[in-house]
Design a protein around this motif. Structure first.
Motif, mmCIF file in Angstrom:
data_model
loop_
_atom_site.group_PDB
_atom_site.id
_atom_site.type_symbol
_atom_site.label_atom_id
_atom_site.label_comp_id
_atom_site.label_asym_id
_atom_site.label_seq_id
_atom_site.Cartn_x
_atom_site.Cartn_y
_atom_site.Cartn_z
ATOM 1 N N CYS A 239 5.806 9.699 -9.920
ATOM 2 C CA CYS A 239 5.113 10.972 -9.705
ATOM 3 C C CYS A 239 6.060 12.156 -9.523
ATOM 4 O O CYS A 239 5.669 13.296 -9.737
ATOM 5 C CB CYS A 239 4.186 10.863 -8.506
ATOM 6 S SG CYS A 239 5.048 10.757 -6.903
ATOM 7 N N SER A 240 7.268 11.900 -9.035
ATOM 8 C CA SER A 240 8.305 12.914 -8.785
ATOM 9 C C SER A 240 8.106 13.665 -7.474
ATOM 10 O O SER A 240 8.928 14.515 -7.126
ATOM 11 C CB SER A 240 8.409 13.928 -9.924
ATOM 12 O OG SER A 240 7.342 14.858 -9.889
ATOM 13 N N THR A 241 7.055 13.374 -6.732
ATOM 14 C CA THR A 241 6.762 14.134 -5.517
ATOM 15 C C THR A 241 6.724 13.267 -4.261
ATOM 16 O O THR A 241 6.398 13.756 -3.188
ATOM 17 C CB THR A 241 5.409 14.858 -5.647
ATOM 18 O OG1 THR A 241 4.372 13.889 -5.858
ATOM 19 C CG2 THR A 241 5.434 15.848 -6.799
ATOM 20 N N GLY A 242 7.022 11.974 -4.375
ATOM 21 C CA GLY A 242 7.011 11.092 -3.225
ATOM 22 C C GLY A 242 5.631 10.683 -2.765
ATOM 23 O O GLY A 242 5.465 10.223 -1.630
ATOM 24 N N LYS A 243 4.626 10.827 -3.610
ATOM 25 C CA LYS A 243 3.244 10.518 -3.221
ATOM 26 C C LYS A 243 2.807 9.120 -3.652
ATOM 27 O O LYS A 243 2.020 8.477 -2.949
ATOM 28 C CB LYS A 243 2.284 11.560 -3.822
ATOM 29 C CG LYS A 243 2.567 12.993 -3.401
ATOM 30 C CD LYS A 243 2.503 13.162 -1.889
ATOM 31 C CE LYS A 243 2.718 14.627 -1.509
ATOM 32 N NZ LYS A 243 2.737 14.803 -0.042
ATOM 33 N N CYS A 244 3.281 8.644 -4.795
ATOM 34 C CA CYS A 244 2.768 7.374 -5.311
ATOM 35 C C CYS A 244 3.455 6.167 -4.666
ATOM 36 O O CYS A 244 2.914 5.060 -4.671
ATOM 37 C CB CYS A 244 2.911 7.300 -6.831
ATOM 38 S SG CYS A 244 4.613 7.089 -7.426
ATOM 39 N N GLY A 245 4.648 6.355 -4.117
ATOM 40 C CA GLY A 245 5.367 5.264 -3.461
ATOM 41 C C GLY A 245 6.024 4.290 -4.412
ATOM 42 O O GLY A 245 6.603 3.288 -3.970
ATOM 43 N N HIS A 246 5.997 4.581 -5.704
ATOM 44 C CA HIS A 246 6.515 3.639 -6.699
ATOM 45 C C HIS A 246 8.020 3.414 -6.551
ATOM 46 O O HIS A 246 8.518 2.313 -6.776
ATOM 47 C CB HIS A 246 6.194 4.167 -8.100
ATOM 48 C CG HIS A 246 6.134 3.123 -9.159
ATOM 49 N ND1 HIS A 246 5.269 2.056 -9.100
ATOM 50 C CD2 HIS A 246 6.833 2.975 -10.311
ATOM 51 C CE1 HIS A 246 5.422 1.300 -10.159
ATOM 52 N NE2 HIS A 246 6.367 1.824 -10.917
ATOM 53 N N CYS A 247 8.750 4.461 -6.161
ATOM 54 C CA CYS A 247 10.213 4.369 -6.083
ATOM 55 C C CYS A 247 10.708 4.244 -4.641
ATOM 56 O O CYS A 247 11.902 4.420 -4.376
ATOM 57 C CB CYS A 247 10.855 5.583 -6.748
ATOM 58 S SG CYS A 247 10.522 7.153 -5.898
ATOM 59 N N ARG A 248 9.812 3.920 -3.717
ATOM 60 C CA ARG A 248 10.180 3.878 -2.302
ATOM 61 C C ARG A 248 11.116 2.710 -2.014
ATOM 62 O O ARG A 248 10.917 1.589 -2.472
ATOM 63 C CB ARG A 248 8.922 3.750 -1.447
ATOM 64 C CG ARG A 248 9.190 3.735 0.043
ATOM 65 C CD ARG A 248 7.903 3.644 0.823
ATOM 66 N NE ARG A 248 8.158 3.525 2.256
ATOM 67 C CZ ARG A 248 7.207 3.393 3.173
ATOM 68 N NH1 ARG A 248 5.941 3.390 2.807
ATOM 69 N NH2 ARG A 248 7.521 3.284 4.446
ATOM 70 N N THR A 265 24.822 6.715 2.878
ATOM 71 C CA THR A 265 23.378 6.674 3.125
ATOM 72 C C THR A 265 22.735 5.518 2.368
ATOM 73 O O THR A 265 21.909 4.770 2.913
ATOM 74 C CB THR A 265 22.727 7.993 2.691
ATOM 75 O OG1 THR A 265 23.290 9.067 3.473
ATOM 76 C CG2 THR A 265 21.231 7.958 2.894
ATOM 77 N N ALA A 266 23.111 5.349 1.111
ATOM 78 C CA ALA A 266 22.437 4.372 0.234
ATOM 79 C C ALA A 266 22.668 2.924 0.657
ATOM 80 O O ALA A 266 21.861 2.049 0.328
ATOM 81 C CB ALA A 266 22.915 4.566 -1.201
ATOM 82 N N GLN A 267 23.742 2.644 1.372
ATOM 83 C CA GLN A 267 24.047 1.260 1.753
ATOM 84 C C GLN A 267 22.932 0.642 2.583
ATOM 85 O O GLN A 267 22.778 -0.584 2.611
ATOM 86 C CB GLN A 267 25.354 1.213 2.524
ATOM 87 C CG GLN A 267 25.291 1.932 3.857
ATOM 88 C CD GLN A 267 26.498 1.701 4.730
ATOM 89 O OE1 GLN A 267 27.136 0.657 4.649
ATOM 90 N NE2 GLN A 267 26.835 2.680 5.556
ATOM 91 N N SER A 268 22.158 1.455 3.271
ATOM 92 C CA SER A 268 21.143 0.930 4.186
ATOM 93 C C SER A 268 19.759 0.853 3.556
ATOM 94 O O SER A 268 18.803 0.479 4.234
ATOM 95 C CB SER A 268 21.070 1.805 5.431
ATOM 96 O OG SER A 268 20.700 3.128 5.090
ATOM 97 N N PHE A 269 19.632 1.179 2.265
ATOM 98 C CA PHE A 269 18.322 1.162 1.638
ATOM 99 C C PHE A 269 17.745 -0.247 1.602
ATOM 100 O O PHE A 269 18.462 -1.215 1.342
ATOM 101 C CB PHE A 269 18.389 1.692 0.210
ATOM 102 C CG PHE A 269 18.645 3.177 0.126
ATOM 103 C CD1 PHE A 269 18.627 3.973 1.257
ATOM 104 C CD2 PHE A 269 18.895 3.769 -1.093
ATOM 105 C CE1 PHE A 269 18.872 5.331 1.180
ATOM 106 C CE2 PHE A 269 19.130 5.130 -1.200
ATOM 107 C CZ PHE A 269 19.131 5.907 -0.051
ATOM 108 N N ILE A 270 16.469 -0.351 1.847
ATOM 109 C CA ILE A 270 15.759 -1.627 1.775
ATOM 110 C C ILE A 270 14.909 -1.641 0.521
ATOM 111 O O ILE A 270 14.017 -0.808 0.356
ATOM 112 C CB ILE A 270 14.855 -1.825 3.017
ATOM 113 C CG1 ILE A 270 15.706 -1.805 4.288
ATOM 114 C CG2 ILE A 270 14.082 -3.144 2.905
ATOM 115 C CD1 ILE A 270 14.881 -1.822 5.558
ATOM 116 N N ASP A 271 15.212 -2.559 -0.393
ATOM 117 C CA ASP A 271 14.517 -2.592 -1.683
ATOM 118 C C ASP A 271 13.394 -3.624 -1.652
ATOM 119 O O ASP A 271 13.634 -4.752 -1.267
ATOM 120 C CB ASP A 271 15.509 -2.928 -2.790
ATOM 121 C CG ASP A 271 14.936 -2.625 -4.163
ATOM 122 O OD1 ASP A 271 13.751 -2.252 -4.234
ATOM 123 O OD2 ASP A 271 15.677 -2.763 -5.144
#
Length: 271
Positions: A239-248, A265-271
């Motif tokens: 969506c590009s706006t952080g609403k759909c949660g697809h890339c969370r 920052t990125a080292q702590s991301f949970i995929d």
């Protein structure tokens, strides 16, 4: 001096508008660059949403930009991109954006920089490589390791002669034969032997997640600090706006908070 495309807006438009195609460059059967005439503000590393009415929408990285134009490298892999490949010069793309955070270009000025990119991951850094190759006085040293599957998949062949002329370029292939233009092996094979001033070098890593993982691990083994490394996580954006949660990833939305992140920052991301 070549103009940098660094202007941004705090609130990108959410409605798409039509913009004409002014050039098409066919790199491979599946990867073409479309140059779009547009006044959309863009920063290298950001992305735009490209749509076709009644067909769909796809997020596409800005591979390069200038006064009145942006370049989009598009890979023909689905319904929307397949329809985009039917377009010709003079036809229009519907665009909105630009979105996300790009590369901190000012941080790399007059410093040492290493760029490690694989496959279509070269596209998001293409404009940065072009800029520092046309303006070599604005960077101290630039090393590039670009990895591709084979000769047929290599992007930006015409531009590489300039990149190699003014900086240090390694283009490596997973398969095929080596010659004066191409080496064989993974990007990590060449990174392992590259002599770098660790204390004064920043690094950008773009490519498949597994490639990023092993490149970052090798950089840390060489003594690089996480704050010196920048990664590009262009994955599953919608969506590009952080609403759909697809890339969370955990509490992070790649489309809004990225796609370019400092690895501290990125080292702590949970995929």
């Amino acid at each position: 001096m070549t103009q940098q495309c660094l202007c941004q807006t705090n609130q990108p438009e959410l409605m798409s508008s039509p913009y004409p195609i002014i050039a098409i460059e066919k790199h491979t059967q599946l990867e073409w660059t479309f140059r779009i005439q547009t006044d959309l503000p863009a920063q290298l590393g950001q992305f735009v949403e490209v749509s076709l009415p009644m067909i769909g929408e796809a997020p596409i990285s800005v591979s390069d930009c200038g006064d009145g134009w942006i370049d989009l490298l598009i890979r023909n892999v689905g319904k929307v991109t397949g329809a985009l490949f039917e377009k010709q010069i003079g036809d229009v793309f519907w665009l909105r954006g630009s979105y996300g955070h790009g590369y901190p270009l000012e941080r790399f000025m007059h410093q040492n920089l290493l760029v490690v990119a694989g496959g279509t991951g070269v596209a998001p850094v293409k404009g940065l490589l072009r800029y520092f190759s046309e303006n070599p006085s604005e960077i101290n040293r630039l090393d590039m390791i670009l990895g591709y599957k084979n000769r047929q998949s290599v992007l930006y062949k015409d531009e590489m002669s300039l990149w190699d002329k003014v900086h240090h370029l390694i283009v490596t292939l997973d398969e095929g034969e080596a010659d004066e233009h191409f080496s064989l092996g993974r990007v990590t094979d060449h990174l392992r032997h590259l002599k770098l001033d660790v204390a004064t070098t920043s690094v950008i890593v773009v490519g498949p997640p597994v490639m990023i993982k092993f490149v970052v691990q090798m950089l840390e083994d060489k003594g690089f600090q996480k704050e010196q490394i920048w990664v590009d996580y262009e994955r599953r954006m919608a969506c590009s706006t952080g609403k759909c949660g697809h890339c969370r990833m955990g509490s992070v939305y790649v489309c809004v908070d990225g796609p370019v992140f400092n690895y501290a920052t990125a080292q702590s991301f949970i995929d």
